[in-house]
Design a protein around this motif. Sequence first.
Motif, PDB file in Angstrom:
ATOM      1  N   THR A 197     -14.398  -8.802 -43.310  1.00  0.00           N
ATOM      2  CA  THR A 197     -14.693  -9.272 -44.670  1.00  0.00           C
ATOM      3  C   THR A 197     -14.620  -8.186 -45.734  1.00  0.00           C
ATOM      4  N   ASN A 198     -14.629  -6.931 -45.334  1.00  0.00           N
ATOM      5  CA  ASN A 198     -14.652  -5.822 -46.287  1.00  0.00           C
ATOM      6  C   ASN A 198     -13.388  -4.976 -46.118  1.00  0.00           C
ATOM      7  N   GLN A 199     -12.460  -5.103 -47.047  1.00  0.00           N
ATOM      8  CA  GLN A 199     -11.215  -4.348 -46.964  1.00  0.00           C
ATOM      9  C   GLN A 199     -11.436  -2.846 -47.096  1.00  0.00           C
ATOM     10  N   ALA A 200     -12.563  -2.461 -47.692  1.00  0.00           N
ATOM     11  CA  ALA A 200     -12.878  -1.043 -47.865  1.00  0.00           C
ATOM     12  C   ALA A 200     -13.804  -0.529 -46.763  1.00  0.00           C
ATOM     13  N   TYR A 201     -13.930  -1.286 -45.688  1.00  0.00           N
ATOM     14  CA  TYR A 201     -14.869  -0.935 -44.608  1.00  0.00           C
ATOM     15  C   TYR A 201     -14.573   0.442 -44.035  1.00  0.00           C
ATOM     16  N   THR A 202     -15.623   1.224 -43.840  1.00  0.00           N
ATOM     17  CA  THR A 202     -15.498   2.526 -43.184  1.00  0.00           C
ATOM     18  C   THR A 202     -16.515   2.614 -42.056  1.00  0.00           C
ATOM     19  N   GLU A 203     -16.153   3.366 -41.048  1.00  0.00           N
ATOM     20  CA  GLU A 203     -17.026   3.517 -39.882  1.00  0.00           C
ATOM     21  C   GLU A 203     -16.777   4.881 -39.258  1.00  0.00           C
ATOM     22  N   SER A 204     -17.828   5.514 -38.817  1.00  0.00           N
ATOM     23  CA  SER A 204     -17.731   6.790 -38.114  1.00  0.00           C
ATOM     24  C   SER A 204     -18.845   6.840 -37.083  1.00  0.00           C
ATOM     25  N   LEU A 205     -18.734   7.757 -36.147  1.00  0.00           N
ATOM     26  CA  LEU A 205     -19.795   7.915 -35.144  1.00  0.00           C
ATOM     27  C   LEU A 205     -21.117   8.241 -35.821  1.00  0.00           C
ATOM     28  N   PHE A 206     -21.083   9.097 -36.849  1.00  0.00           N
ATOM     29  CA  PHE A 206     -22.307   9.468 -37.569  1.00  0.00           C
ATOM     30  C   PHE A 206     -22.979   8.234 -38.147  1.00  0.00           C
ATOM     31  N   HIS A 207     -22.196   7.391 -38.836  1.00  0.00           N
ATOM     32  CA  HIS A 207     -22.797   6.221 -39.473  1.00  0.00           C
ATOM     33  C   HIS A 207     -23.188   5.155 -38.453  1.00  0.00           C
ATOM     34  N   ASN A 208     -22.474   5.067 -37.342  1.00  0.00           N
ATOM     35  CA  ASN A 208     -22.894   4.146 -36.290  1.00  0.00           C
ATOM     36  C   ASN A 208     -24.243   4.568 -35.700  1.00  0.00           C
ATOM     37  N   ILE A 209     -24.398   5.854 -35.466  1.00  0.00           N
ATOM     38  CA  ILE A 209     -25.676   6.353 -34.951  1.00  0.00           C
ATOM     39  C   ILE A 209     -26.774   6.139 -35.987  1.00  0.00           C
ATOM     40  N   PHE A 210     -26.450   6.358 -37.268  1.00  0.00           N
ATOM     41  CA  PHE A 210     -27.444   6.132 -38.309  1.00  0.00           C
ATOM     42  C   PHE A 210     -27.825   4.660 -38.367  1.00  0.00           C
ATOM     43  N   GLY A 211     -26.822   3.771 -38.202  1.00  0.00           N
ATOM     44  CA  GLY A 211     -27.122   2.340 -38.195  1.00  0.00           C
ATOM     45  C   GLY A 211     -28.025   1.962 -37.044  1.00  0.00           C
ATOM     46  N   SER A 212     -27.754   2.530 -35.872  1.00  0.00           N
ATOM     47  CA  SER A 212     -28.618   2.262 -34.717  1.00  0.00           C
ATOM     48  C   SER A 212     -29.998   2.867 -34.912  1.00  0.00           C
ATOM     49  N   SER A 213     -30.066   4.000 -35.623  1.00  0.00           N
ATOM     50  CA  SER A 213     -31.361   4.612 -35.910  1.00  0.00           C
ATOM     51  C   SER A 213     -32.180   3.731 -36.839  1.00  0.00           C
ATOM     52  N   ASN A 214     -31.549   3.271 -37.915  1.00  0.00           N
ATOM     53  CA  ASN A 214     -32.260   2.380 -38.840  1.00  0.00           C
ATOM     54  C   ASN A 214     -32.787   1.153 -38.108  1.00  0.00           C
ATOM     55  N   SER A 215     -31.935   0.597 -37.246  1.00  0.00           N
ATOM     56  CA  SER A 215     -32.324  -0.602 -36.507  1.00  0.00           C
ATOM     57  C   SER A 215     -33.449  -0.314 -35.527  1.00  0.00           C
ATOM     58  N   SER A 216     -33.432   0.876 -34.955  1.00  0.00           N
ATOM     59  CA  SER A 216     -34.408   1.199 -33.913  1.00  0.00           C
ATOM     60  C   SER A 216     -35.822   1.348 -34.447  1.00  0.00           C
ATOM     61  N   THR A 217     -35.981   1.552 -35.758  1.00  0.00           N
ATOM     62  CA  THR A 217     -37.340   1.558 -36.301  1.00  0.00           C
ATOM     63  C   THR A 217     -38.009   0.202 -36.090  1.00  0.00           C
ATOM     64  N   MET A 218     -37.199  -0.861 -36.009  1.00  0.00           N
ATOM     65  CA  MET A 218     -37.772  -2.189 -35.762  1.00  0.00           C
ATOM     66  C   MET A 218     -38.420  -2.258 -34.382  1.00  0.00           C
ATOM     67  N   LEU A 219     -37.874  -1.501 -33.429  1.00  0.00           N
ATOM     68  CA  LEU A 219     -38.391  -1.530 -32.059  1.00  0.00           C
ATOM     69  C   LEU A 219     -39.528  -0.537 -31.857  1.00  0.00           C
ATOM     70  N   THR A 220     -39.526   0.550 -32.611  1.00  0.00           N
ATOM     71  CA  THR A 220     -40.531   1.597 -32.421  1.00  0.00           C
ATOM     72  C   THR A 220     -41.710   1.391 -33.373  1.00  0.00           C
ATOM     73  N   ILE A 221     -41.483   1.579 -34.656  1.00  0.00           N
ATOM     74  CA  ILE A 221     -42.566   1.486 -35.644  1.00  0.00           C
ATOM     75  C   ILE A 221     -43.144   0.076 -35.706  1.00  0.00           C
ATOM     76  N   PHE A 222     -42.280  -0.943 -35.527  1.00  0.00           N
ATOM     77  CA  PHE A 222     -42.728  -2.338 -35.625  1.00  0.00           C
ATOM     78  C   PHE A 222     -42.847  -3.023 -34.263  1.00  0.00           C
ATOM     79  N   GLY A 223     -42.521  -2.329 -33.204  1.00  0.00           N
ATOM     80  CA  GLY A 223     -42.673  -2.892 -31.870  1.00  0.00           C
ATOM     81  C   GLY A 223     -41.817  -4.110 -31.606  1.00  0.00           C
ATOM     82  N   GLY A 224     -40.818  -4.372 -32.469  1.00  0.00           N
ATOM     83  CA  GLY A 224     -39.939  -5.516 -32.286  1.00  0.00           C
ATOM     84  C   GLY A 224     -40.544  -6.852 -32.648  1.00  0.00           C
TER      85      GLY A 224
END
Length: 273
Positions: A197-224
């Motif tokens: 859906t995004n013609q300007a989409y960019t992705e890198s290992l750094f940003h993938n790890i950051f995305g997983s990090s942001n998501s992982s706060t839901m499992l750690t700080i919020f316990g899921g």
Amino acid sequence: MGILNKITGFFINLFIFSWDFWLLIFNLLTPSLKPGHVVPSHAAGHNLTWPEYIPPKEGDSRSACPMLNALANHGILPHDGRNITFKELNTKVRQTFNFAPSFCFFVPKFSADFLNRSYWTGRFDLEELSLHNAIEHDASLTRQDAALVPDQGKPDQGLVDSLLKEATGHTADGKPLLTIPDLSRALSKRRIDARKTNQAYTESLFHNIFGSSNSSTMLTIFGGRLADLEPMLKEERFAEHWEPRVLSRFGLTMAKFNFTVLPVERGVKTKTA
């Protein structure tokens, strides 16, 4: 000057990661905090009582991060989200979410660096943290990509609903719970959809790890727990009587956090989702 900055940055990061390692060890050697006593007595949210939630008004500054926006919506950070010091951000995040001091120094320092400001004396508005491909990234689980929706200060309710529907786990009393495979699956779907859906989409290992990090706060700080995540992700407010699920005396270290982040990212399958 550039070489000097790189050398200085190297030694600062070496100090931070060494500090973080020792905090991990201290957490293993010291008793955990008791539930109900995670937020310090001098901080907002102590005794499971949070300041009043007031939604942002026109002109208020908000970021792509629900947790930071919640701090402003509850008045823990300035409600207008403006003129915040990086040191203030460090303190408030530490007190509110029980991240380790090393963690709470590293991220604001990183933010100051990509904004070309001093961590020690600089100030910022929350929206400035949404600088594309710094911390903010494509394929977020709560925001449409910046190329499609430039204002990253508000959650996309459809994306949040899709995320919450992925929950397959349950607490001991039967309430819905997000798990590591749930987040991996949600990230897989989101990255595939963003590429389409995004013609300007960019992705890198750094940003993938950051995305997983942001998501992982839901499992750690919020316990899921969906009961806590739904108001945070949809309204950017704390659930009544909420407190961090991390009970470690010195907070969630980056080293411990990686035991959640890396399995989440390893489980992302963009070719088979």
